[in-house]
Design an enzyme around this catalytic site. Structure first.
Site, PDB file in Angstrom:
ATOM      1  N   ASP A   1      27.969  37.886 -49.345  1.00  0.00           N
ATOM      2  CA  ASP A   1      28.355  37.258 -48.084  1.00  0.00           C
ATOM      3  C   ASP A   1      29.663  37.803 -47.520  1.00  0.00           C
ATOM      4  O   ASP A   1      30.374  37.135 -46.778  1.00  0.00           O
ATOM      5  CB  ASP A   1      28.462  35.727 -48.237  1.00  0.00           C
ATOM      6  CG  ASP A   1      27.133  35.102 -48.624  1.00  0.00           C
ATOM      7  OD1 ASP A   1      26.087  35.614 -48.172  1.00  0.00           O
ATOM      8  OD2 ASP A   1      27.145  34.117 -49.388  1.00  0.00           O
ATOM      9  N   ARG A   2      29.996  39.035 -47.908  1.00  0.00           N
ATOM     10  CA  ARG A   2      31.186  39.723 -47.411  1.00  0.00           C
ATOM     11  C   ARG A   2      32.493  39.057 -47.835  1.00  0.00           C
ATOM     12  O   ARG A   2      33.547  39.350 -47.291  1.00  0.00           O
ATOM     13  CB  ARG A   2      31.147  39.870 -45.878  1.00  0.00           C
ATOM     14  CG  ARG A   2      30.012  40.776 -45.373  1.00  0.00           C
ATOM     15  CD  ARG A   2      30.165  42.184 -45.984  1.00  0.00           C
ATOM     16  NE  ARG A   2      29.215  43.147 -45.425  1.00  0.00           N
ATOM     17  CZ  ARG A   2      28.091  43.526 -46.019  1.00  0.00           C
ATOM     18  NH1 ARG A   2      27.743  42.990 -47.184  1.00  0.00           N
ATOM     19  NH2 ARG A   2      27.306  44.432 -45.468  1.00  0.00           N
ATOM     20  N   LEU A   3      32.437  38.160 -48.820  1.00  0.00           N
ATOM     21  CA  LEU A   3      33.658  37.580 -49.370  1.00  0.00           C
ATOM     22  C   LEU A   3      34.106  38.428 -50.561  1.00  0.00           C
ATOM     23  O   LEU A   3      34.063  38.003 -51.725  1.00  0.00           O
ATOM     24  CB  LEU A   3      33.425  36.121 -49.774  1.00  0.00           C
ATOM     25  CG  LEU A   3      33.258  35.153 -48.610  1.00  0.00           C
ATOM     26  CD1 LEU A   3      32.979  33.745 -49.117  1.00  0.00           C
ATOM     27  CD2 LEU A   3      34.514  35.153 -47.731  1.00  0.00           C
TER      28      LEU A   3
END
Length: 225
Positions: free
Chosen positions: A203-205
């Protein structure tokens, strides 16, 4: 527009906005880091080598000229220790002009298959003549001749002209067993101010942990993705 081969023999158009990969291979936390940035970088480099990545020591070198115009290119890391990261080049090249002018650079190791990258930023210095000579002696003869033959970053009229330069150098050193280091060639060392380790996450975290040089030591910061 890019095309994707679906195995049927017919390429399917792929829209760039739709291209994405979910990064879920690894995590990175403060407790897993090595005590020093260079030990951590060496550990990740060892993993990249063991994984069989092509040119695992390749890194993107970013510089800027006196007017602030940026440039980037891929070079090879040829030295790594507590002092910094070393690469070798022509001292009359565009990159060397940039480094002489600003004295700063950034390098990034892009290990895409491992969903990792490392970015080191800092001051630069030329390596000693002795260190350059030691590295030079281990270079293939063809690479040594090429360093003498290429007026790096200058305009040449044709490939033939460049080949003629090389032929002239080959004749010059035909009877020389040990080719000397060109006076215009040597190493640069990037002395880190920061060294950031990036691990792709879902989730691009992403995990971003950064070693930051202080007056007398290093601290580690977690940076928002």
């Amino acid at each position: 527009m890019a095309e994707l081969d679906d195995g049927s023999g017919a390429g399917a158009a792929v829209r760039l906005p739709d291209m994405r990969v979910s990064y879920e291979a690894e995590t990175l936390d403060e407790d897993s880091l090595a005590p020093t940035w260079h030990e951590q970088l060496q550990a990740w480099l060892d993993v990249a080598i063991e994984a069989g990545l092509p040119e695992p020591n390749a890194m993107v070198l970013a510089t800027a000229d006196a007017d602030g115009m940026p440039s980037s290119r891929t070079v090879l890391c040829k030295g790594l220790d507590a002092r910094g990261i070393v690469f070798y080049t022509n001292y009359t090249s565009a990159k060397s002009h940039d480094l002489t002018s600003t004295r700063f650079a950034s390098v990034t190791f892009p290990w895409y298959p491992l969903q990792r990258q490392v970015t080191v930023r800092g001051e630069v210095e030329k390596v000693s003549a002795e260190e350059t000579a030691e590295y030079w002696r281990g270079r293939p003869r063809g690479s040594q001749l090429g360093a003498w033959a290429s007026p790096q970053s200058t305009r040449v009229g044709s490939r033939e002209a460049l080949d003629n330069h090389l032929a002239a150098v080959e004749r010059r050193f035909a009877d020389v067993e040990e080719i000397p280091v060109p006076p215009h060639w040597g190493g640069w060392r990037v002395r880190p101010v920061t060294a950031e380790f990036w691990q792709g996450r879902k989730d691009r975290l992403h995990d971003r942990l950064r070693y930051v040089r202080t007056d007398d030591d290093w601290r580690i910061d977690r940076i928002a993705p």
